[in-house]
Write an enzyme that holds these catalytic residues in place. Structure first.
Site, PDB file in Angstrom:
ATOM      1  N   ASP A  49      49.515  57.060  40.956  1.00 35.86           N
ATOM      2  CA  ASP A  49      48.751  58.121  41.788  1.00 35.86           C
ATOM      3  C   ASP A  49      48.442  59.503  41.330  1.00 35.86           C
ATOM      4  O   ASP A  49      47.919  60.336  41.986  1.00 35.86           O
ATOM      5  CB  ASP A  49      49.229  58.084  43.110  1.00 35.86           C
ATOM      6  N   LYS A  78      48.110  61.860  50.642  1.00 35.39           N
ATOM      7  CA  LYS A  78      46.690  60.784  50.534  1.00 35.39           C
ATOM      8  C   LYS A  78      46.851  59.641  51.501  1.00 35.39           C
ATOM      9  O   LYS A  78      47.919  59.202  51.716  1.00 35.39           O
ATOM     10  CB  LYS A  78      46.628  60.624  48.958  1.00 35.39           C
TER      11      LYS A  78
HETATM   12  P1  ATP Z   1      53.437  55.872  46.456  1.00 36.01           P
HETATM   13  O1  ATP Z   1      52.420  55.746  47.454  1.00 36.01           O
HETATM   14  O2  ATP Z   1      52.806  56.641  45.364  1.00 36.01           O
HETATM   15  O3  ATP Z   1      53.980  54.353  45.892  1.00 36.01           O
HETATM   16  P2  ATP Z   1      55.269  56.747  48.336  1.00 36.01           P
HETATM   17  O4  ATP Z   1      54.512  57.758  48.945  1.00 36.01           O
HETATM   18  O5  ATP Z   1      55.507  55.364  49.073  1.00 36.01           O
HETATM   19  O6  ATP Z   1      54.682  56.700  47.168  1.00 36.01           O
HETATM   20  P3  ATP Z   1      57.404  58.581  47.645  1.00 36.01           P
HETATM   21  O7  ATP Z   1      57.487  59.569  48.928  1.00 36.01           O
HETATM   22  O8  ATP Z   1      56.694  58.999  46.479  1.00 36.01           O
HETATM   23  O9  ATP Z   1      56.818  57.431  48.048  1.00 36.01           O
HETATM   24  O10 ATP Z   1      58.728  58.174  47.184  1.00 36.01           O
HETATM   25  C1  ATP Z   1      58.965  56.998  46.354  1.00 36.01           C
HETATM   26  C2  ATP Z   1      60.343  57.242  45.769  1.00 36.01           C
HETATM   27  O11 ATP Z   1      60.316  58.136  44.759  1.00 36.01           O
HETATM   28  C3  ATP Z   1      61.586  57.778  46.766  1.00 36.01           C
HETATM   29  O12 ATP Z   1      62.157  56.979  47.378  1.00 36.01           O
HETATM   30  C4  ATP Z   1      62.313  58.497  45.764  1.00 36.01           C
HETATM   31  O13 ATP Z   1      63.606  57.927  45.203  1.00 36.01           O
HETATM   32  C5  ATP Z   1      61.477  58.858  44.380  1.00 36.01           C
HETATM   33  N1  ATP Z   1      60.998  60.254  44.392  1.00 36.01           N
HETATM   34  C6  ATP Z   1      61.150  60.922  42.967  1.00 36.01           C
HETATM   35  N2  ATP Z   1      60.902  62.247  43.182  1.00 36.01           N
HETATM   36  C7  ATP Z   1      60.175  62.310  44.651  1.00 36.01           C
HETATM   37  C8  ATP Z   1      59.772  63.451  45.242  1.00 36.01           C
HETATM   38  N3  ATP Z   1      59.393  64.648  44.667  1.00 36.01           N
HETATM   39  N4  ATP Z   1      59.173  63.103  46.663  1.00 36.01           N
HETATM   40  C9  ATP Z   1      59.517  61.947  47.109  1.00 36.01           C
HETATM   41  N5  ATP Z   1      60.203  61.079  46.299  1.00 36.01           N
HETATM   42  C10 ATP Z   1      60.726  61.346  45.290  1.00 36.01           C
END
Ligand code: ATP
Length: 322
Positions: free
Chosen positions: A166, A19
């Site tokens: 989210d 997203k």
């Molecule tokens: P958001 O925008 O929802 O805050 P994000 O996109 O910035 O999230 P994610 O890629 O969801 O960040 O990763 C955040 C943290 O979640 C990672 O550093 C990791 O430790 C943890 N995590 C747990 N499960 C997953 C997964 N399936 N994929 C990625 N990260 C994960």
């Protein structure tokens, strides 16, 4: 909630989009530390895939699902846990608790039904593109089908809300206005397809760190999503480019000053607008067409670790094979 039904597939593959936040306004901090937000989210065509499969003869019998065990693997991806803390595994456990799958102790039984779940990631990690949340949504949709538990999307969204702000949006996908901590969403009327240049950085930014920095650097102005919603309603990419807004951008720039140059580069290359996605560090630039996006991507490629062209809205989690 619905009870377990009959076997449909022995294997399900679900593709789930990432997203971008077209608009994000922080509306204050709650006593529990969570922030109230008003945000417009749209799915974009960078996808993760979850494959879920039933293994063992006992798996064929719906009654044996109470004894279900879960095994999780993933393509090795830096920063993504492969244990029970992975959001896809937590989602699976949430679905199990809600439906009774895996609820019984099978001590001594030789023939235990097993679900194998495998995650392949393309969505950048800790990048503000809801990768973990998308994987949780994909797991819910995949296992709901694989186990024939037949929860509807609203029931899945209830489980999703326990997993992260989210995740309910990722279960539905499309375009939505989210309020509260982000879990309450309403679908938004939108026309047209938007083309994006996605500038990805290999250095992750922690969402918690960005919120902390926001509390230090934010000013008192309150922004409203009206211009973004109006642009989406009329399918006006130019107006959307001008209306993009993210309250967290200043905090992301504070922590990562190099992102300022990345945004400038996207705008200099002709993007209609550019913005940090969510808590960053991903930068997205809006183009007038896929061709225009490819041209911009060519110009800014050297500025980022990875550059992709993606389209939005990209639907929601989708079963792509049984
Ligand atoms: P958001 O925008 O929802 O805050 P994000 O996109 O910035 O999230 P994610 O890629 O969801 O960040 O990763 C955040 C943290 O979640 C990672 O550093 C990791 O430790 C943890 N995590 C747990 N499960 C997953 C997964 N399936 N994929 C990625 N990260 C994960």
């Amino acid at each position: 909630m619905a009870a377990t039904g009959g076997t449909k597939h022995a294997c399900v593959r679900v593709r789930v989009p990432s997203k971008v936040n077209l608009f994000l306004s922080i509306r204050g901090e709650r006593p529990d530390g969570y922030h109230e937000v008003m945000t417009v989210l749209q799915t974009v065509s960078i996808y993760d895939t979850i494959r879920a499969e039933l293994v063992g003869p006992a798996a064929a019998h719906p009654a044996s699902r109470r004894f279900m065990e879960l095994a999780f693997t993933q393509e090795a991806t830096d920063g993504v846990p492969s244990d029970g803390s992975n959001l896809a595994v937590r989602a699976a456990k949430g679905l199990m608790a809600a439906t009774g799958v895996g609820s019984a102790d099978h001590d001594g039984q030789a023939d235990v039904p097993l679900t194998r779940m495998h995650l392949s990631k393309r969505i950048p990690v800790a990048a503000g593109m809801a990768g973990g949340s998308a994987d949780a949504a994909a797991a819910l949709v995949a296992l709901n089908d694989l186990w024939s538990v037949e929860l509807d999307r609203d029931e899945l969204r209830e489980i999703a809300a326990e997993l992260g702000a989210d995740v309910p949006f990722c279960v539905t996908g499309g375009t939505a206005l989210a309020t509260g901590t982000g879990t309450a969403t309403a679908q938004v009327l939108t026309r047209g397809v938007y083309a994006w240049v996605v500038g990805i950085s290999d250095d992750p930014l922690s969402t918690a760190d960005v919120y902390r920095a926001h509390d230090q650097v934010a000013d008192d102005r309150t922004f409203e999503p009206d211009a973004v919603l109006q642009a989406l309603r009329t399918g006006d990419a130019e107006a959307l480019g001008a209306a993009l807004h993210n309250d967290l951008e200043a905090a992301a720039f504070h922590l990562r000053p190099d992102l300022v140059d990345g945004k400038e580069a996207l705008l200099d290359a002709g993007a209609l607008g550019a913005i940090v996605s969510g808590s960053g560090p991903t930068l997205v630039g809006l183009a007038s067409s896929a061709q225009h996006a490819a041209a911009i991507a060519g110009e800014v490629r050297h500025r980022f670790d990875r550059v992709e062209v993606a389209l939005s809205p990209a639907g929601g989690p989708e079963i792509i094979s049984g």
